[in-house]
Design an enzyme around this catalytic site. Structure first.
Site, mmCIF file in Angstrom:
data_model
loop_
_atom_site.group_PDB
_atom_site.id
_atom_site.type_symbol
_atom_site.label_atom_id
_atom_site.label_comp_id
_atom_site.label_asym_id
_atom_site.label_seq_id
_atom_site.Cartn_x
_atom_site.Cartn_y
_atom_site.Cartn_z
ATOM 1 N N THR A 8 0.840 -1.203 0.000
ATOM 2 C CA THR A 8 0.000 0.000 0.000
ATOM 3 C C THR A 8 0.867 1.242 0.000
ATOM 4 O O THR A 8 1.961 1.243 0.557
ATOM 5 C CB THR A 8 -0.959 0.024 1.212
ATOM 6 O OG1 THR A 8 -1.762 1.195 1.148
ATOM 7 C CG2 THR A 8 -0.237 -0.015 2.539
ATOM 8 N N SER A 9 0.335 2.287 -0.631
ATOM 9 C CA SER A 9 1.037 3.571 -0.619
ATOM 10 C C SER A 9 0.415 4.465 0.451
ATOM 11 O O SER A 9 0.815 5.596 0.619
ATOM 12 C CB SER A 9 0.868 4.233 -1.987
ATOM 13 O OG SER A 9 -0.524 4.399 -2.240
ATOM 14 N N ASN A 10 -0.598 3.923 1.142
ATOM 15 C CA ASN A 10 -1.409 4.736 2.028
ATOM 16 C C ASN A 10 -1.027 4.464 3.493
ATOM 17 O O ASN A 10 -1.362 3.416 4.045
ATOM 18 C CB ASN A 10 -2.879 4.361 1.743
ATOM 19 C CG ASN A 10 -3.849 5.174 2.554
ATOM 20 O OD1 ASN A 10 -3.587 5.524 3.692
ATOM 21 N ND2 ASN A 10 -4.992 5.454 1.958
ATOM 22 N N GLY A 12 -2.080 5.847 6.214
ATOM 23 C CA GLY A 12 -3.224 5.808 7.130
ATOM 24 C C GLY A 12 -3.776 4.389 7.225
ATOM 25 O O GLY A 12 -4.054 3.873 8.305
ATOM 26 N N LYS A 13 -3.903 3.765 6.052
ATOM 27 C CA LYS A 13 -4.371 2.385 5.978
ATOM 28 C C LYS A 13 -3.394 1.443 6.700
ATOM 29 O O LYS A 13 -3.795 0.590 7.475
ATOM 30 C CB LYS A 13 -4.310 1.994 4.505
ATOM 31 C CG LYS A 13 -5.520 1.442 3.906
ATOM 32 C CD LYS A 13 -5.092 0.991 2.522
ATOM 33 C CE LYS A 13 -6.157 1.082 1.525
ATOM 34 N NZ LYS A 13 -5.788 0.504 0.244
ATOM 35 N N GLU A 37 -2.753 -1.741 -12.929
ATOM 36 C CA GLU A 37 -4.164 -1.332 -12.861
ATOM 37 C C GLU A 37 -4.994 -2.177 -13.826
ATOM 38 O O GLU A 37 -4.523 -2.510 -14.910
ATOM 39 C CB GLU A 37 -4.304 0.121 -13.316
ATOM 40 C CG GLU A 37 -3.457 1.109 -12.526
ATOM 41 C CD GLU A 37 -4.195 1.643 -11.313
ATOM 42 O OE1 GLU A 37 -5.427 1.784 -11.428
ATOM 43 O OE2 GLU A 37 -3.547 1.883 -10.286
ATOM 44 N N ASP A 65 -8.156 -3.357 -1.120
ATOM 45 C CA ASP A 65 -8.751 -2.397 -2.033
ATOM 46 C C ASP A 65 -10.057 -1.948 -1.391
ATOM 47 O O ASP A 65 -10.850 -2.775 -0.930
ATOM 48 C CB ASP A 65 -8.995 -3.002 -3.419
ATOM 49 C CG ASP A 65 -9.116 -1.890 -4.468
ATOM 50 O OD1 ASP A 65 -8.548 -0.804 -4.245
ATOM 51 O OD2 ASP A 65 -9.785 -2.098 -5.482
ATOM 52 N N TYR A 144 -11.746 9.739 2.358
ATOM 53 C CA TYR A 144 -13.112 10.261 2.428
ATOM 54 C C TYR A 144 -13.665 10.346 3.860
ATOM 55 O O TYR A 144 -14.839 10.674 4.041
ATOM 56 C CB TYR A 144 -14.047 9.376 1.583
ATOM 57 C CG TYR A 144 -13.720 9.369 0.098
ATOM 58 C CD1 TYR A 144 -14.170 10.397 -0.732
ATOM 59 C CD2 TYR A 144 -12.965 8.348 -0.475
ATOM 60 C CE1 TYR A 144 -13.882 10.397 -2.091
ATOM 61 C CE2 TYR A 144 -12.663 8.336 -1.832
ATOM 62 C CZ TYR A 144 -13.128 9.363 -2.635
ATOM 63 O OH TYR A 144 -12.836 9.367 -3.972
ATOM 64 N N ARG A 172 -13.063 -1.519 7.197
ATOM 65 C CA ARG A 172 -11.756 -2.178 7.320
ATOM 66 C C ARG A 172 -11.682 -2.937 8.642
ATOM 67 O O ARG A 172 -11.151 -4.028 8.710
ATOM 68 C CB ARG A 172 -10.632 -1.150 7.196
ATOM 69 C CG ARG A 172 -9.247 -1.792 7.096
ATOM 70 C CD ARG A 172 -8.165 -0.840 6.615
ATOM 71 N NE ARG A 172 -8.454 -0.353 5.276
ATOM 72 C CZ ARG A 172 -8.980 0.844 5.014
ATOM 73 N NH1 ARG A 172 -9.244 1.690 5.984
ATOM 74 N NH2 ARG A 172 -9.250 1.197 3.790
HETATM 75 P P1 ITT Z 1 -3.326 1.788 -1.956
HETATM 76 O O1 ITT Z 1 -4.145 1.375 -3.159
HETATM 77 O O2 ITT Z 1 -1.909 2.112 -2.266
HETATM 78 O O3 ITT Z 1 -3.464 0.839 -0.792
HETATM 79 P P2 ITT Z 1 -5.186 3.993 -1.847
HETATM 80 O O4 ITT Z 1 -5.236 5.213 -0.955
HETATM 81 O O5 ITT Z 1 -5.220 4.216 -3.319
HETATM 82 O O6 ITT Z 1 -3.918 3.170 -1.394
HETATM 83 P P3 ITT Z 1 -7.618 2.352 -2.102
HETATM 84 O O7 ITT Z 1 -7.426 2.231 -3.566
HETATM 85 O O8 ITT Z 1 -7.991 1.145 -1.347
HETATM 86 O O9 ITT Z 1 -6.325 3.014 -1.387
HETATM 87 O O10 ITT Z 1 -8.687 3.439 -1.724
HETATM 88 C C1 ITT Z 1 -9.443 4.105 -2.658
HETATM 89 C C2 ITT Z 1 -9.732 5.493 -2.154
HETATM 90 O O11 ITT Z 1 -10.614 5.399 -1.053
HETATM 91 C C3 ITT Z 1 -8.505 6.289 -1.691
HETATM 92 O O12 ITT Z 1 -8.647 7.617 -2.108
HETATM 93 C C4 ITT Z 1 -8.551 6.201 -0.187
HETATM 94 O O13 ITT Z 1 -8.045 7.373 0.419
HETATM 95 C C5 ITT Z 1 -10.052 6.057 0.069
HETATM 96 N N1 ITT Z 1 -10.248 5.211 1.234
HETATM 97 C C6 ITT Z 1 -9.904 3.909 1.389
HETATM 98 N N2 ITT Z 1 -10.200 3.489 2.624
HETATM 99 C C7 ITT Z 1 -10.733 4.559 3.275
HETATM 100 C C8 ITT Z 1 -11.201 4.771 4.571
HETATM 101 O O14 ITT Z 1 -11.152 3.820 5.493
HETATM 102 N N3 ITT Z 1 -11.646 5.966 4.905
HETATM 103 C C9 ITT Z 1 -11.676 6.957 3.984
HETATM 104 N N4 ITT Z 1 -11.250 6.858 2.740
HETATM 105 C C10 ITT Z 1 -10.770 5.665 2.381
#
Ligand code: ITT
Length: 193
Positions: A8-10, A12-13, A37, A65, A144, A172
C-alpha cells in the site's frame, strides 16, 4: 515466520491494519510496489488480479482495495475511489451531492483484503453503511473520512473519530475482524517453508 508485506502507498491504511495484526503476532512491513491497474467492476476483481500478479514473486503479500459507494450517484466513485479522490476530491463529491436531501445521502464503504503466497489466496470483506455529510468535518483518518457519517456512530464523521473508534465499526475494522477469525490459517501460511 515470514513477514506479511502489506502492499500500500497509504500510510493511514497501514497504521490501521498493522496496529491490529501486530497485536495478534503477525509481523508486517509496508511495501509500496503498486499492482498493475485493471478496469474492473468490483473490488474483488481488482484484489484477485493483483494477487495473481504477486503470485509469481517471492514472499507473502497482503493487499486492501477499498471504495466509497454513494447510492445517489449510482455507486460512484466505487472502484474509481482513489482516482476520484485525487481529481475531484472531497469538495467535488460534495458539489455532486448538492441539493440531495438527507434521506437520499446513503453510502457505504467496502474493503476487500487479499492475502497471497504463491498460488494460495485468502480473501476477506467488510462493509460499513452510512451517509454523506453536507460539509467536510474532522481531521482524523484519511481519504473520504471527513465526509462519511457511519450509521453505527453518533453523528460524527469518521474524520472526527479516533483510529480506535473508527476501527471498531469501520469496513476495514470488520474485514480485519474476519481476517483475525482466520488468524491461524494466516499464521500457518506464513510458517510454510
Ligand atoms: P493503496 O491502493 O496504495 O493501498 P489507496 O489510498 O489508493 O492506497 P484504495 O485504492 O484502497 O487506497 O482506496 C481508494 C480510495 O478510497 C482512496 O482515495 C482512499 O483514500 C479512500 N479510502 C480507502 N479506505 C478509506 C477509509 O477507510 N476511509 C476513507 N477513505 C478511504
Amino acid at each position: 515466520m515470514r513477514e506479511l508485506h502489506f502492499i500500500t502507498s497509504n500510510s493511514g491504511k497501514y497504521a490501521e491494519v498493522s496496529s491490529i495484526l501486530s497485536s495478534k503476532g503477525i509481523p508486517m512491513v509496508q511495501r509500496d510496489i503498486g499492482c498493475p491497474e485493471i478496469q474492473a467492476d468490483t473490488l474483488e476483481e481488482v484484489v484477485t488480479f493483483c494477487l495473481d500478479w504477486l503470485g509469481s514473486k517471492e514472499g507473502a503479500y497482503l493487499i486492501d482495495d477499498s471504495g466509497l459507494f454513494i447510492d445517489a450517484l449510482g455507486g460512484f466513485p466505487g472502484v474509481y475511489s482513489a482516482y476520484v479522490f485525487k481529481t475531484l476530491g472531497l469538495s467535488g463529491i460534495l458539489r455532486l451531492m448538492e441539493g440531495v436531501p438527507d434521506d437520499e445521502r446513503t453510502a457505504y464503504f467496502e474493503t476487500v483484503f487479499g492475502i497471497g503466497l504463491g498460488a494460495e489466496k485468502l480473501v476477506f470483506r467488510g462493509k460499513c453503511e452510512g451517509r454523506i455529510s453536507h460539509e467536510v468535518r474532522g481531521e482524523e483518518g484519511f481519504g473520504y473520512d471527513p465526509i462519511f457519517i457511519p450509521d453505527a456512530g453518533d453523528g460524527r464523521t469518521f474524520g472526527e473519530m479516533s483510529m480506535a473508534e473508527k476501527n471498531a465499526i469501520s469496513h476495514r475494522g470488520k474485514a480485519i475482524k474476519n481476517m483475525m477469525e482466520n488468524a491461524n490459517r494466516i499464521i500457518e501460511m506464513l510458517n510454510q517453508s
